[in-house]
Scaffold this motif. Structure first.
Motif, PDB file in Angstrom:
ATOM      1  N   THR A  23       0.824  -1.166   0.023  1.00 33.38           N
ATOM      2  CA  THR A  23      -0.096  -0.022  -0.100  1.00 33.38           C
ATOM      3  C   THR A  23       0.860   1.371   0.012  1.00 33.38           C
ATOM      4  O   THR A  23       0.731   2.292  -0.973  1.00 33.38           O
ATOM      5  CB  THR A  23      -0.861   0.002   1.216  1.00 33.38           C
ATOM      6  N   VAL A  24       2.014   1.205   0.943  1.00 31.72           N
ATOM      7  CA  VAL A  24       2.857   2.434   0.951  1.00 31.72           C
ATOM      8  C   VAL A  24       3.533   2.510  -0.470  1.00 31.72           C
ATOM      9  O   VAL A  24       3.656   3.650  -1.009  1.00 31.72           O
ATOM     10  CB  VAL A  24       4.053   2.298   1.975  1.00 31.72           C
ATOM     11  N   SER A  25       3.902   1.411  -1.072  1.00 32.91           N
ATOM     12  CA  SER A  25       4.560   1.593  -2.520  1.00 32.91           C
ATOM     13  C   SER A  25       3.676   2.189  -3.442  1.00 32.91           C
ATOM     14  O   SER A  25       3.997   2.979  -4.333  1.00 32.91           O
ATOM     15  CB  SER A  25       5.059   0.023  -2.835  1.00 32.91           C
ATOM     16  N   LEU A  60      12.971   3.379  -1.934  1.00 31.78           N
ATOM     17  CA  LEU A  60      12.326   1.997  -1.764  1.00 31.78           C
ATOM     18  C   LEU A  60      13.078   1.033  -2.774  1.00 31.78           C
ATOM     19  O   LEU A  60      12.938  -0.007  -2.490  1.00 31.78           O
ATOM     20  CB  LEU A  60      10.845   2.464  -1.789  1.00 31.78           C
ATOM     21  N   THR A  61      12.852   1.537  -3.997  1.00 31.00           N
ATOM     22  CA  THR A  61      13.660   0.629  -4.917  1.00 31.00           C
ATOM     23  C   THR A  61      15.005   0.345  -4.771  1.00 31.00           C
ATOM     24  O   THR A  61      15.213  -1.105  -4.734  1.00 31.00           O
ATOM     25  CB  THR A  61      13.825   1.624  -6.426  1.00 31.00           C
ATOM     26  N   ASP A  62      15.811   0.868  -4.254  1.00 32.46           N
ATOM     27  CA  ASP A  62      17.254   0.474  -3.790  1.00 32.46           C
ATOM     28  C   ASP A  62      17.161  -0.527  -2.710  1.00 32.46           C
ATOM     29  O   ASP A  62      18.058  -1.337  -2.456  1.00 32.46           O
ATOM     30  CB  ASP A  62      17.877   1.724  -3.385  1.00 32.46           C
ATOM     31  N   ALA A  63      15.955  -0.584  -2.041  1.00 35.21           N
ATOM     32  CA  ALA A  63      15.988  -1.332  -0.849  1.00 35.21           C
ATOM     33  C   ALA A  63      15.502  -2.647  -1.124  1.00 35.21           C
ATOM     34  O   ALA A  63      15.399  -3.686  -0.391  1.00 35.21           O
ATOM     35  CB  ALA A  63      14.947  -0.936   0.411  1.00 35.21           C
ATOM     36  N   ARG A  64      14.917  -2.877  -2.413  1.00 35.36           N
ATOM     37  CA  ARG A  64      14.323  -4.413  -2.870  1.00 35.36           C
ATOM     38  C   ARG A  64      15.575  -5.256  -2.702  1.00 35.36           C
ATOM     39  O   ARG A  64      16.460  -4.907  -3.192  1.00 35.36           O
ATOM     40  CB  ARG A  64      13.779  -4.053  -4.517  1.00 35.36           C
ATOM     41  N   THR A  65      15.024  -6.642  -2.413  1.00 38.30           N
ATOM     42  CA  THR A  65      16.241  -7.531  -2.390  1.00 38.30           C
ATOM     43  C   THR A  65      16.102  -8.500  -3.622  1.00 38.30           C
ATOM     44  O   THR A  65      17.185  -9.189  -3.942  1.00 38.30           O
ATOM     45  CB  THR A  65      15.833  -8.673  -1.110  1.00 38.30           C
ATOM     46  N   LYS A 121      15.799 -10.178   8.978  1.00 41.84           N
ATOM     47  CA  LYS A 121      16.928  -9.935   8.313  1.00 41.84           C
ATOM     48  C   LYS A 121      16.595  -9.361   6.921  1.00 41.84           C
ATOM     49  O   LYS A 121      17.817  -9.080   6.071  1.00 41.84           O
ATOM     50  CB  LYS A 121      17.844 -11.057   7.968  1.00 41.84           C
ATOM     51  N   HIS A 122      15.318  -8.949   6.539  1.00 39.74           N
ATOM     52  CA  HIS A 122      15.026  -8.429   5.209  1.00 39.74           C
ATOM     53  C   HIS A 122      15.572  -9.300   4.084  1.00 39.74           C
ATOM     54  O   HIS A 122      16.088  -8.288   3.331  1.00 39.74           O
ATOM     55  CB  HIS A 122      15.447  -6.858   5.422  1.00 39.74           C
ATOM     56  N   LYS A 123      15.418 -10.344   4.226  1.00 33.93           N
ATOM     57  CA  LYS A 123      15.986 -11.388   2.852  1.00 33.93           C
ATOM     58  C   LYS A 123      15.191 -11.374   1.794  1.00 33.93           C
ATOM     59  O   LYS A 123      15.505 -11.755   0.796  1.00 33.93           O
ATOM     60  CB  LYS A 123      16.209 -12.589   3.562  1.00 33.93           C
TER      61      LYS A 123
END
Length: 334
Positions: A23-25, A60-65, A121-123
């Motif tokens: 939703t935020v995205s 946000l894009t940079d945070a994508r795994t 760990k945001h994997k």
């Protein structure tokens, strides 16, 4: 600007506002369906923290795994249910084609420890839940953590994205075909286990009887959780009672039925007819071909992965996608 504000993430915004990460995205990107009130609430929160929507979207894009995970039952069940292998193949195929890697998370009972570790760990960017249960612990956990996810299987929760086969309709059709041959004593062999798919298949069996006004002989229905030894005794009883056909909940149970009938010297279909509500390579090893329901498990995995990736990208998706099936009549019910 404080250090805390510099590290503001999409997860922070979602948690603060009580909405999902997706939703935020969507609010930031302007893509996908989202209410104007919710969108404005997200943008106001970001502005309050001295971030512009454009710069935050880039972060946000940079945070994508570019990783996703599929959650499946503990490994010992894979020996009996090859479904998960083929489903994972479909997920992995679509993931790789879209620049994603797939992790496999195995669960034991209702333990969410592995999921917690992976999320802490945001994997991964999202998850696929490979099996659904009544009062599903894992689905509830993922919702509470605001994790984008799709279920392979159905849930009575319209807020969850679901991909499934029409298991009730398929078992209804198969049972109807058996009843159309004037067989009135069709035994049903399965278990409950809290799995939604098991409930759907049995519901199809019951609906088919109701459709033609044939009462179910409940003494021929066995759905309690039981050991293989107990199940073999049930099969022997059905053989002695000369039921018209044994309808098996899945290929794993059908495998036990075929083995026990062979050990008793019973001929199929002369001494006992057999059908299965799910087919797999397990049943292909028998000299007699088995009447069964054919589902495309690879396509199920592909579709679940496509829905998840579309959801992550903010593209519109259906709340529930239902795939078709095929009833295959073979030698075991002639």
């Amino acid at each position: 600007m404080s250090e805390k504000r510099k590290k503001l993430t999409i997860n922070d915004v979602a948690a603060a506002l009580g909405v999902s990460v997706t939703t935020v995205s969507r609010a930031i990107s302007g893509k996908g369906r989202i209410g104007e009130e919710t969108r404005q609430k997200v943008l106001d929160y970001i502005k309050l923290h001295n971030y512009s929507p454009n710069s935050f979207a880039g972060r946000l894009t940079d945070a994508r795994t570019n990783n996703i995970a599929i959650i499946i039952p503990e490994v010992k069940e894979l020996i009996d249910l090859p479904f998960f292998y083929t489903c994972m193949y479909g997920v992995d195929e679509v993931a790789l084609a879209n620049g994603y890697d797939m992790f496999v998370v195995t669960t034991n009972g209702k333990d969410t420890t592995h999921l917690e570790e992976m999320l802490d760990k945001h994997k991964v960017d999202g998850m696929i839940l490979g099996r659904t249960y009544r009062n599903d612990v894992f689905a509830q956990f993922l919702k509470e953590r605001n994790v984008p996810f799709v279920t392979v299987g159905s849930l009575e929760d319209s807020s969850v994205l679901q991909v499934d086969h029409d298991n009730k309709g398929a078992c209804r059709d198969l049972t109807s075909i058996l009843l159309s041959r004037k067989w009135r004593r069709i035994a049903y062999l399965g278990n409950t286990g809290g799995q939604v798919v098991n409930e759907q298949r049995f519901a199809g069996y019951m609906q088919a009887h109701e459709d033609v006004g044939v009462p179910i002989d409940w003494s021929l229905v066995s759905r309690e959780n039981q050991t293989e030894t107990m199940m073999r005794k049930k099969i022997d009883e059905m053989l002695i009672r000369k039921v018209d056909c044994i309808l098996c909940q899945d290929d794993s149970i059908c495998n036990i039925v075929l083995q026990e009938l062979r050990s008793q010297g019973a001929r199929i279909p002369e001494d006992m007819r057999v059908a299965s509500c799910h087919n797999s390579e397990i049943l292909d090893s028998y000299p007699i071909s088995v009447t069964s329901l054919k589902f495309d498990s690879v396509e199920l995995g592909r579709t679940a992965c496509r829905v998840l990736l579309d959801f992550l990208a903010g593209r519109p998706v259906q709340q529930k996608t239902v795939l078709d099936y095929e009833v295959v009549i073979k030698e075991s019910t002639k």
